[in-house]
Design a protein around this motif. Structure first.
Motif, PDB file in Angstrom:
ATOM      1  N   LEU A 295       1.841   5.633  -5.973  1.00 14.03           N
ATOM      2  CA  LEU A 295       1.709   4.222  -5.518  1.00 14.03           C
ATOM      3  C   LEU A 295       1.579   3.187  -6.964  1.00 14.03           C
ATOM      4  O   LEU A 295       0.756   4.015  -7.729  1.00 14.03           O
ATOM      5  N   SER A 296       2.240   2.189  -6.986  1.00 15.72           N
ATOM      6  CA  SER A 296       1.802   1.356  -8.344  1.00 15.72           C
ATOM      7  C   SER A 296       0.427   1.223  -8.507  1.00 15.72           C
ATOM      8  O   SER A 296      -0.015   1.085  -9.735  1.00 15.72           O
ATOM      9  N   SER A 297      -0.514   1.019  -7.503  1.00  6.00           N
ATOM     10  CA  SER A 297      -1.804   0.678  -7.699  1.00  6.00           C
ATOM     11  C   SER A 297      -2.628   1.929  -8.250  1.00  6.00           C
ATOM     12  O   SER A 297      -3.786   1.696  -8.554  1.00  6.00           O
ATOM     13  N   LYS A 298      -1.945   3.089  -7.858  1.00  6.04           N
ATOM     14  CA  LYS A 298      -2.717   4.221  -8.189  1.00  6.04           C
ATOM     15  C   LYS A 298      -2.264   5.011  -9.529  1.00  6.04           C
ATOM     16  O   LYS A 298      -2.660   6.126 -10.060  1.00  6.04           O
TER      17      LYS A 298
ATOM     18  N   TYR B 146       6.025   9.199 -14.640  1.00  3.93           N
ATOM     19  CA  TYR B 146       7.287   8.841 -14.892  1.00  3.93           C
ATOM     20  C   TYR B 146       7.901   7.687 -13.998  1.00  3.93           C
ATOM     21  O   TYR B 146       7.413   8.055 -12.989  1.00  3.93           O
ATOM     22  N   ARG B 147       8.882   7.338 -14.419  1.00  4.65           N
ATOM     23  CA  ARG B 147       9.394   6.044 -13.521  1.00  4.65           C
ATOM     24  C   ARG B 147      10.926   6.321 -13.540  1.00  4.65           C
ATOM     25  O   ARG B 147      11.560   6.167 -14.481  1.00  4.65           O
TER      26      ARG B 147
ATOM     27  N   ASN C  33       7.722   5.633  -8.902  1.00  6.43           N
ATOM     28  CA  ASN C  33       6.861   6.123  -9.955  1.00  6.43           C
ATOM     29  C   ASN C  33       6.403   7.512  -9.392  1.00  6.43           C
ATOM     30  O   ASN C  33       6.353   7.876  -8.422  1.00  6.43           O
ATOM     31  N   PHE C  34       6.575   8.666 -10.365  1.00  8.67           N
ATOM     32  CA  PHE C  34       6.347   9.813 -10.010  1.00  8.67           C
ATOM     33  C   PHE C  34       5.190  10.491 -10.880  1.00  8.67           C
ATOM     34  O   PHE C  34       4.895  10.367 -12.207  1.00  8.67           O
TER      35      PHE C  34
ATOM     36  N   HIS D 268       5.166  -2.676 -13.864  1.00 10.67           N
ATOM     37  CA  HIS D 268       4.765  -3.280 -12.498  1.00 10.67           C
ATOM     38  C   HIS D 268       4.573  -4.539 -12.327  1.00 10.67           C
ATOM     39  O   HIS D 268       4.626  -5.139 -11.067  1.00 10.67           O
ATOM     40  N   ASP D 269       5.002  -5.362 -13.293  1.00  8.79           N
ATOM     41  CA  ASP D 269       4.933  -6.711 -13.317  1.00  8.79           C
ATOM     42  C   ASP D 269       6.112  -7.194 -12.560  1.00  8.79           C
ATOM     43  O   ASP D 269       7.187  -7.216 -12.950  1.00  8.79           O
TER      44      ASP D 269
END
Length: 178
Positions: free
Chosen positions: A134-137, A98-99, A78-79, A147-148
């Motif tokens: 990070l995915s959490s952020k 973006y991913r 993730n960016f 993210h699942d």
């Protein structure tokens, strides 16, 4: 004017003013530029150097230009992209997510997205900062939905090719399976 043709690449461009008697050791400036090729990267470096540091191309020099490659181009990341762009009504700051597997791929997506959603031309977009998030952020729901870990993509229209079947048939193929 920059044209975002093809996939953009990431370049590290280093430059400075030419040393003179008055300034024997001028400061060195390094920029992270996203451009389709080296020529455009150098051109963008001069554009930003003139804008930000009052360095002109006539009394300055490029010390180094290298293409930066992704360390892990097989991992999806993730960016977060912080950018500034000029619209018809003024200048706007923006944060987008973006991913992608590479930074350059994420920035290419960004240029396409900005052109589509905001009619922003490539030359009016300034990328200020790009960071892995990070995915959490992550903040944006269109990025969070991927993210699942148990995410599934259904295949609703599958055409099974039988190597022995004739090229033309009198009945339509069966493509819907449950």
């Amino acid at each position: 004017k920059m044209k975002a043709k093809g996939d953009l690449k990431e370049y590290k461009v280093v430059g400075r003013k030419v040393p003179t008697d008055a300034l024997p050791k001028p400061p060195i400036y390094q920029m992270r530029i996203f451009a389709p090729d080296r020529v455009v990267a150098v051109s963008r470096f001069w554009y930003f150097a003139k804008l930000l540091k009052k360095i002109k191309k006539t009394n300055s020099e490029i010390l180094e230009i290298t293409q930066v490659y992704e360390k892990k181009p097989t991992v999806v990341k993730n960016f977060g992209v912080w950018l500034r762009y000029d619209s018809r009504s003024g200048t706007h700051n923006m944060y987008r997510e973006y991913r992608d597997v590479t930074v350059a791929g994420a920035i290419t997506q960004c240029y396409r997205d900005m052109g589509a959603r905001h009619r922003a031309r490539a030359h009016s977009i300034q990328i200020m900062k790009v960071e892995r998030v990070l995915s959490s952020k992550c903040r944006r729901p269109n990025i969070k939905q991927f993210h699942d870990m148990k995410i599934k993509f259904p295949l609703p229209h599958r055409v099974i090719k039988d190597p022995n079947a004739p090229l033309f048939s009198t009945k339509r193929p069966q493509t819907h399976f449950l």
